[in-house]
Design a protein around this motif. Structure first.
Motif, PDB file in Angstrom:
ATOM      1  N   GLY A  53      -4.534  19.455 -11.698  1.00 29.70           N
ATOM      2  CA  GLY A  53      -6.351  19.140 -12.946  1.00 29.70           C
ATOM      3  C   GLY A  53      -6.699  18.432 -13.893  1.00 29.70           C
ATOM      4  O   GLY A  53      -7.264  18.970 -14.942  1.00 29.70           O
ATOM      5  N   GLY A  54      -5.891  17.266 -14.266  1.00 28.33           N
ATOM      6  CA  GLY A  54      -5.475  15.850 -14.912  1.00 28.33           C
ATOM      7  C   GLY A  54      -6.589  14.990 -14.346  1.00 28.33           C
ATOM      8  O   GLY A  54      -7.536  14.983 -13.805  1.00 28.33           O
ATOM      9  N   THR A  55      -6.247  14.430 -15.382  1.00 32.42           N
ATOM     10  CA  THR A  55      -7.392  12.852 -14.719  1.00 32.42           C
ATOM     11  C   THR A  55      -6.303  12.416 -14.460  1.00 32.42           C
ATOM     12  O   THR A  55      -5.200  12.047 -14.835  1.00 32.42           O
ATOM     13  N   GLN A  56      -6.769  10.912 -14.329  1.00 33.63           N
ATOM     14  CA  GLN A  56      -6.742   9.631 -13.608  1.00 33.63           C
ATOM     15  C   GLN A  56      -6.932   8.133 -14.316  1.00 33.63           C
ATOM     16  O   GLN A  56      -8.477   8.106 -14.520  1.00 33.63           O
ATOM     17  N   ASP A  57      -6.001   8.378 -15.857  1.00 34.64           N
ATOM     18  CA  ASP A  57      -6.425   7.210 -17.303  1.00 34.64           C
ATOM     19  C   ASP A  57      -6.402   5.959 -17.150  1.00 34.64           C
ATOM     20  O   ASP A  57      -5.716   5.179 -17.871  1.00 34.64           O
ATOM     21  N   LEU A  58      -5.402   5.647 -15.893  1.00 38.02           N
ATOM     22  CA  LEU A  58      -4.619   4.430 -15.768  1.00 38.02           C
ATOM     23  C   LEU A  58      -5.719   3.534 -14.961  1.00 38.02           C
ATOM     24  O   LEU A  58      -5.592   3.680 -13.835  1.00 38.02           O
ATOM     25  N   ALA A  59      -4.931   2.050 -15.704  1.00 43.23           N
ATOM     26  CA  ALA A  59      -6.456   1.184 -15.048  1.00 43.23           C
ATOM     27  C   ALA A  59      -5.337  -0.310 -14.739  1.00 43.23           C
ATOM     28  O   ALA A  59      -4.704  -0.357 -15.730  1.00 43.23           O
ATOM     29  N   THR A 112       1.131  -1.120   0.253  1.00 42.81           N
ATOM     30  CA  THR A 112      -0.525   0.484   0.036  1.00 42.81           C
ATOM     31  C   THR A 112       0.589   1.236   0.044  1.00 42.81           C
ATOM     32  O   THR A 112       0.363   2.550   0.199  1.00 42.81           O
ATOM     33  N   ALA A 113       2.379   1.112  -0.208  1.00 45.22           N
ATOM     34  CA  ALA A 113       3.079   2.542   0.052  1.00 45.22           C
ATOM     35  C   ALA A 113       2.835   3.222  -1.159  1.00 45.22           C
ATOM     36  O   ALA A 113       2.741   4.467  -1.142  1.00 45.22           O
ATOM     37  N   VAL A 114       1.915   3.101  -2.262  1.00 46.70           N
ATOM     38  CA  VAL A 114       2.069   3.508  -3.511  1.00 46.70           C
ATOM     39  C   VAL A 114       0.038   2.666  -4.082  1.00 46.70           C
ATOM     40  O   VAL A 114       0.378   1.843  -4.185  1.00 46.70           O
ATOM     41  N   GLY A 115      -0.061   4.360  -4.794  1.00 51.99           N
ATOM     42  CA  GLY A 115      -1.421   3.215  -5.750  1.00 51.99           C
ATOM     43  C   GLY A 115      -1.626   4.220  -6.821  1.00 51.99           C
ATOM     44  O   GLY A 115      -0.168   4.162  -7.396  1.00 51.99           O
ATOM     45  N   LEU A 116      -1.952   3.153  -7.662  1.00 49.47           N
ATOM     46  CA  LEU A 116      -2.235   3.606  -9.411  1.00 49.47           C
ATOM     47  C   LEU A 116      -2.216   4.770  -9.237  1.00 49.47           C
ATOM     48  O   LEU A 116      -2.768   5.398  -9.354  1.00 49.47           O
ATOM     49  N   ASP A 117      -1.032   4.948 -10.691  1.00 44.37           N
ATOM     50  CA  ASP A 117      -1.252   6.617 -10.471  1.00 44.37           C
ATOM     51  C   ASP A 117      -1.044   6.920 -11.807  1.00 44.37           C
ATOM     52  O   ASP A 117       0.129   6.423 -12.736  1.00 44.37           O
ATOM     53  N   ASP A 118      -1.751   8.303 -12.423  1.00 46.34           N
ATOM     54  CA  ASP A 118      -0.894   8.295 -13.677  1.00 46.34           C
ATOM     55  C   ASP A 118      -0.693   9.665 -13.383  1.00 46.34           C
ATOM     56  O   ASP A 118      -1.038  10.905 -12.834  1.00 46.34           O
ATOM     57  N   MET A 119       0.721   9.581 -13.631  1.00 42.95           N
ATOM     58  CA  MET A 119       1.395  11.036 -13.663  1.00 42.95           C
ATOM     59  C   MET A 119       2.753  11.196 -14.464  1.00 42.95           C
ATOM     60  O   MET A 119       2.379  11.644 -15.719  1.00 42.95           O
ATOM     61  N   HIS A 120       2.972  12.706 -14.326  1.00 41.61           N
ATOM     62  CA  HIS A 120       3.999  13.432 -15.313  1.00 41.61           C
ATOM     63  C   HIS A 120       5.511  14.111 -14.387  1.00 41.61           C
ATOM     64  O   HIS A 120       5.231  14.773 -13.361  1.00 41.61           O
ATOM     65  N   ALA A 121       6.357  14.676 -15.414  1.00 40.68           N
ATOM     66  CA  ALA A 121       7.625  15.105 -15.024  1.00 40.68           C
ATOM     67  C   ALA A 121       7.358  16.526 -14.868  1.00 40.68           C
ATOM     68  O   ALA A 121       7.080  16.903 -15.925  1.00 40.68           O
ATOM     69  N   GLN A 122       7.437  17.208 -13.974  1.00 46.86           N
ATOM     70  CA  GLN A 122       7.966  18.733 -13.817  1.00 46.86           C
ATOM     71  C   GLN A 122       9.067  18.756 -13.086  1.00 46.86           C
ATOM     72  O   GLN A 122       8.845  18.563 -11.800  1.00 46.86           O
ATOM     73  N   ALA A 123       9.754  19.636 -13.818  1.00 44.41           N
ATOM     74  CA  ALA A 123      11.210  20.049 -13.277  1.00 44.41           C
ATOM     75  C   ALA A 123      11.928  18.585 -12.096  1.00 44.41           C
ATOM     76  O   ALA A 123      11.983  18.867 -11.171  1.00 44.41           O
ATOM     77  N   ALA A 124      12.166  17.973 -13.179  1.00 45.26           N
ATOM     78  CA  ALA A 124      12.313  16.927 -12.808  1.00 45.26           C
ATOM     79  C   ALA A 124      11.824  16.107 -11.625  1.00 45.26           C
ATOM     80  O   ALA A 124      12.903  15.148 -11.549  1.00 45.26           O
ATOM     81  N   THR A 125      10.471  16.035 -11.279  1.00 45.93           N
ATOM     82  CA  THR A 125      10.001  14.966 -10.542  1.00 45.93           C
ATOM     83  C   THR A 125       8.640  14.729 -11.218  1.00 45.93           C
ATOM     84  O   THR A 125       7.877  15.714 -11.286  1.00 45.93           O
ATOM     85  N   PHE A 126       8.749  13.541 -10.268  1.00 51.56           N
ATOM     86  CA  PHE A 126       6.812  13.292 -10.992  1.00 51.56           C
ATOM     87  C   PHE A 126       5.812  13.690 -10.485  1.00 51.56           C
ATOM     88  O   PHE A 126       6.524  13.724  -8.719  1.00 51.56           O
ATOM     89  N   VAL A 127       4.902  14.362 -10.704  1.00 50.85           N
ATOM     90  CA  VAL A 127       3.624  14.568 -10.066  1.00 50.85           C
ATOM     91  C   VAL A 127       2.574  14.428 -10.794  1.00 50.85           C
ATOM     92  O   VAL A 127       2.305  13.370 -11.984  1.00 50.85           O
ATOM     93  N   SER A 128       1.350  13.867  -9.491  1.00 48.58           N
ATOM     94  CA  SER A 128      -0.131  13.391 -10.134  1.00 48.58           C
ATOM     95  C   SER A 128      -0.205  14.254 -11.129  1.00 48.58           C
ATOM     96  O   SER A 128      -0.650  15.138 -10.694  1.00 48.58           O
TER      97      SER A 128
END
Length: 167
Positions: free
Chosen positions: A124-130, A103-119
């Motif tokens: 304001g985006g969407t969770q499109d990963l299943a 349970t340390a991490v969940g299913l997450d659709d993320m993107h890189a922003q300044a060398a860091t990954f954010v959800s």
């Protein structure tokens, strides 16, 4: 760089994206990735397999790795170099995270922003990963598997958008 060619295949129902690789992957491409090295003995390696296909609207991917011991939490990342610069941490690159166990991490659709990954959702985006994952005991260790899907073009400006001829 060599392009990754992903074959067209049959869709996989969401209930079958459970970490139990079966005949739903018979029409997928199988890539054997560089082996994973043991944390206790770097001369020992473990195979890593990647299965991929698309059905014209959805990308399907299955990841499998053998490890020499069991972990409380284990997850996979599929990183997509959106701008083709050879880096997967450039602002805008896509990052799909699927847990195999814990349970340390969940299913997450993320993107890189300044060398860091954010959800995507946090910006304001969407969770499109299943998908889902599983741990299978193997001797003193375990085999970790995940299966997941993501739209080829979700409409979320933070996601990589592909057309059928680009996959």
């Amino acid at each position: 760089a060599t392009p990754l060619l992903i074959p067209f295949g049959s869709p996989i129902p969401p209930a079958q994206l459970d970490g139990s690789v079966g005949p739903e992957w018979d029409d997928a491409a199988l890539f054997v990735a560089p082996p994973f090295h043991s944390v206790t003995d770097p001369s020992v390696t473990y195979p890593t397999k990647i299965r991929m296909k698309h059905d014209g609207t959805t990308l399907y991917f299955g990841l499998e790795i053998t490890r020499e011991k069991s972990f409380n939490d284990f997850w996979f990342f599929l990183m997509l170099d959106r701008d083709g610069d050879g880096s997967v941490v450039t602002t805008g690159d896509d990052y799909l995270r699927v847990p195999a166990k814990g349970t340390a991490v969940g299913l997450d659709d993320m993107h890189a922003q300044a060398a860091t990954f954010v959800s995507d959702v946090s910006r304001g985006g969407t969770q499109d990963l299943a998908g889902g994952g599983a741990e299978v005991p193997s001797g003193p260790g375990a085999i970790y598997r995940v299966e997941a899907s993501h739209p080829l073009s979700s409409g979320d400006q933070r996601d990589v958008a592909w057309g059928v001829g680009q996959v």
